[in-house]
Motif scaffolding. Structure first.
Motif, PDB file in Angstrom:
ATOM      1  N   GLY A 167       0.839  -1.271  -0.052  1.00 34.38           N
ATOM      2  CA  GLY A 167      -0.060   0.121  -0.074  1.00 34.38           C
ATOM      3  C   GLY A 167       0.576   1.327   0.073  1.00 34.38           C
ATOM      4  N   PRO A 222      -4.763  -2.682   7.374  1.00 37.97           N
ATOM      5  CA  PRO A 222      -5.593  -2.583   6.019  1.00 37.97           C
ATOM      6  C   PRO A 222      -6.172  -3.921   5.601  1.00 37.97           C
ATOM      7  N   ASP A 223      -7.170  -3.646   4.975  1.00 40.87           N
ATOM      8  CA  ASP A 223      -8.175  -4.927   4.410  1.00 40.87           C
ATOM      9  C   ASP A 223      -7.099  -5.748   3.521  1.00 40.87           C
ATOM     10  N   ASP A 224      -6.282  -4.985   2.820  1.00 38.04           N
ATOM     11  CA  ASP A 224      -5.559  -5.725   1.983  1.00 38.04           C
ATOM     12  C   ASP A 224      -4.403  -6.684   2.497  1.00 38.04           C
TER      13      ASP A 224
END
Length: 219
Positions: A85, A125-127
């Motif tokens: 990210g 983070p969702d990622d």
């Protein structure tokens, strides 16, 4: 024949249609991260069948050289980068494991390493998921007013550190005392003042009193 595996006190039953012959109850609520056993595979007592975890409660394990691990303290800030990210994630050191292990480096050198357990200070983070690769930058010391120079300006003069300081277009050997050092920057405790010019990558031909010039100004 049908079999049933459940936690003590559970009263679950196998599926009535016979499609499921063994029911396994997870000890925690979470997401299945990996399956270690295939359908219709024989398993033994104590064998791991699946790995279950909470992706919103991640921790990071970093193996450090034992010589570096002694400089790290629980609570030290950590910056997480290169995880995929754009932003830098804030984290802190939770603990340093008490025992080391031997790991062979890419150069074939056996090194003693210690695991540092790092926790994010905010939900991930969702990622970002289980087993992902990240770069952890551990901060062991910081200062708001540190005089520093590139390590490429340093050289050994006998047993001491020194630099070539530029004075009136002349190179002067200047002994310095250094404090903290990284692979790029070194803290100067004495020997230089703010604004002093130093020569990077001094060669063997450079001596005290050699005339020097500003390459950028000449261009």
């Amino acid at each position: 024949a049908e079999a049933r595996l459940a936690q003590p006190g559970q009263t679950r039953t196998a599926a009535a249609n016979g499609e499921c012959c063994v029911e396994i109850v997870s000890p925690i609520a979470g997401t299945i991260l990996s399956l270690n056993a295939k359908s219709e595979q024989a398993v033994s007592v104590g064998q791991m069948i699946a790995e279950v975890g909470d992706p919103s409660d991640l921790e990071i394990t970093v193996d450090l050289l034992s010589a570096d691990a002694v400089k790290v303290r629980p609570g030290s800030p950590v910056l997480i980068t290169d995880w995929g990210g754009p932003e830098v994630l804030q984290a802190r050191v939770e603990r340093i494991e008490p025992s080391a292990f031997t790991k062979v480096s890419a150069l074939g050198i056996a090194e003693q390493r210690v695991n540092a357990i790092i926790a994010l200070t905010a939900p991930p983070p969702d990622d970002l998921g289980h087993g992902f690769r990240v770069i952890a930058n551990l901060i062991t010391w910081s200062s708001d007013a540190a005089l520093q120079i590139p390590v490429s300006a340093l050289y050994r003069d006998g047993g001491d550190w020194a630099v070539f300081r530029v004075e009136n277009e002349t190179a002067r050997v200047t002994p310095v005392e250094i404090g903290h050092m990284t692979d790029r920057r070194a803290q100067i405790l004495s020997g230089l003042s703010e604004g002093d010019q130093v020569i990077l990558y001094p060669g063997d031909a450079l001596q005290d009193g050699s005339l020097v010039g500003d390459r950028a100004a000449a261009e």
